[in-house]
Design an enzyme around this catalytic site. Sequence first.
Site, PDB file in Angstrom:
ATOM      1  CG  ASP A  15      -2.093   0.910   1.095  1.00 38.63           C
ATOM      2  OD1 ASP A  15      -2.311   1.444  -0.009  1.00 38.63           O
ATOM      3  OD2 ASP A  15      -2.801   1.116   2.094  1.00 38.63           O
ATOM      4  CG  ASN A  63      -7.728  -2.222  -5.744  1.00 42.23           C
ATOM      5  OD1 ASN A  63      -6.739  -2.931  -5.582  1.00 42.23           O
ATOM      6  ND2 ASN A  63      -8.126  -1.361  -4.819  1.00 42.23           N
TER       7      ASN A  63
HETATM    8  C1  FPP Z   1      -1.846   0.346  -3.153  1.00 47.49           C
HETATM    9  O1  FPP Z   1      -1.438   1.691  -3.248  1.00 47.49           O
HETATM   10  C2  FPP Z   1      -1.377  -0.392  -4.270  1.00 47.49           C
HETATM   11  C3  FPP Z   1      -2.148  -0.984  -5.221  1.00 47.49           C
HETATM   12  C4  FPP Z   1      -3.628  -0.919  -5.246  1.00 47.49           C
HETATM   13  C5  FPP Z   1      -1.539  -1.714  -6.322  1.00 47.49           C
HETATM   14  C6  FPP Z   1      -0.298  -2.493  -6.010  1.00 47.49           C
HETATM   15  C7  FPP Z   1       0.372  -2.646  -7.299  1.00 47.49           C
HETATM   16  C8  FPP Z   1       1.701  -2.607  -7.533  1.00 47.49           C
HETATM   17  C9  FPP Z   1       2.704  -2.549  -6.452  1.00 47.49           C
HETATM   18  C10 FPP Z   1       2.231  -2.582  -8.931  1.00 47.49           C
HETATM   19  C11 FPP Z   1       1.962  -3.769  -9.769  1.00 47.49           C
HETATM   20  C12 FPP Z   1       2.159  -5.077  -9.106  1.00 47.49           C
HETATM   21  C13 FPP Z   1       2.969  -6.092  -9.546  1.00 47.49           C
HETATM   22  C14 FPP Z   1       2.929  -7.426  -8.885  1.00 47.49           C
HETATM   23  C15 FPP Z   1       3.888  -5.914 -10.668  1.00 47.49           C
HETATM   24  P1  FPP Z   1      -2.550   2.793  -3.336  1.00 47.49           P
HETATM   25  O2  FPP Z   1      -2.760   3.120  -4.754  1.00 47.49           O
HETATM   26  O3  FPP Z   1      -3.777   2.350  -2.597  1.00 47.49           O
HETATM   27  O4  FPP Z   1      -1.821   3.954  -2.596  1.00 47.49           O
HETATM   28  P2  FPP Z   1      -2.474   5.002  -1.595  1.00 47.49           P
HETATM   29  O5  FPP Z   1      -2.981   4.224  -0.417  1.00 47.49           O
HETATM   30  O6  FPP Z   1      -1.315   5.864  -1.247  1.00 47.49           O
HETATM   31  O7  FPP Z   1      -3.535   5.713  -2.337  1.00 47.49           O
END
Ligand code: FPP
Length: 228
Positions: A15, A63
């Site tokens: 996250d 998501n």
């Molecule tokens: C949460 O950060 C992250 C996600 C919803 C996506 C996770 C994806 C990756 C790390 C990239 C792709 C994955 C792979 C396996 C190549 P957020 O967007 O909720 O951040 P925030 O809480 O700061 O808004």
Amino acid sequence: MDNVKIPSHVGIIMDGNGRWAEAKGKNRSYGHKFGAKNVDRIVSHAFKSGVKSLTLYAFSAENWARPKAEVDELMRLLKEYFKKFIKKVVSSDVRLRVIGGRDELSADLIKVITDGEEKSKDNKTNNLNIALNYGGRQEIARVVNNLIKEGKEITDQTILSGLDTADSGEVDLIIRTGGELRLSNFLLYQGAYSELYFTDVLWPDFDEIELDKALESFSNRKRRFGKV
Ligand code: FPP
């Protein structure tokens, strides 16, 4: 790290990509790009440290409600990641599994996924499970429905062996980066006795040293599994 008890199966809620990017005055997709880059270094460090199985939460069943541009970029990054994985697969002895519902995914993404799973199916040293369009409740419901269809009894054991992560065993440690203190529908059944580790560090900044801190913290826990 010497004298550290290493968890066999680790789950990570990655996250904080969005906030990491916004703090730099960039859009959220910029954060996901760096988040995806970070996956490589953490996967190799975890396996080098002795972790046998890793389950990474890449995209939850909830998501899809994000803006289309962000969802599209995440899907693009995932496809790129799986393609890269396939190129490395023979030398790495890592078995890939993508867990979660497939119905909502695009045909070309499904093709890359099945290709990666197929090419790595005989790999034995490590398991890499990518949770994509995944939800723990949905997984439990799917397992129970399958058991009913097969006319099998519903017991703790039959549920455990029907889970998407069955080959990785129950999850010993769940790490969540980005400062929130919740599980967000991640590995609910297999995580019943998981140790939990929360850190404020945002996912793109979660490096080898941060992973070592989580592993050390796990090593110092007394796991009683409900006993005394
Ligand atoms: C949460 O950060 C992250 C996600 C919803 C996506 C996770 C994806 C990756 C790390 C990239 C792709 C994955 C792979 C396996 C190549 P957020 O967007 O909720 O951040 P925030 O809480 O700061 O808004």
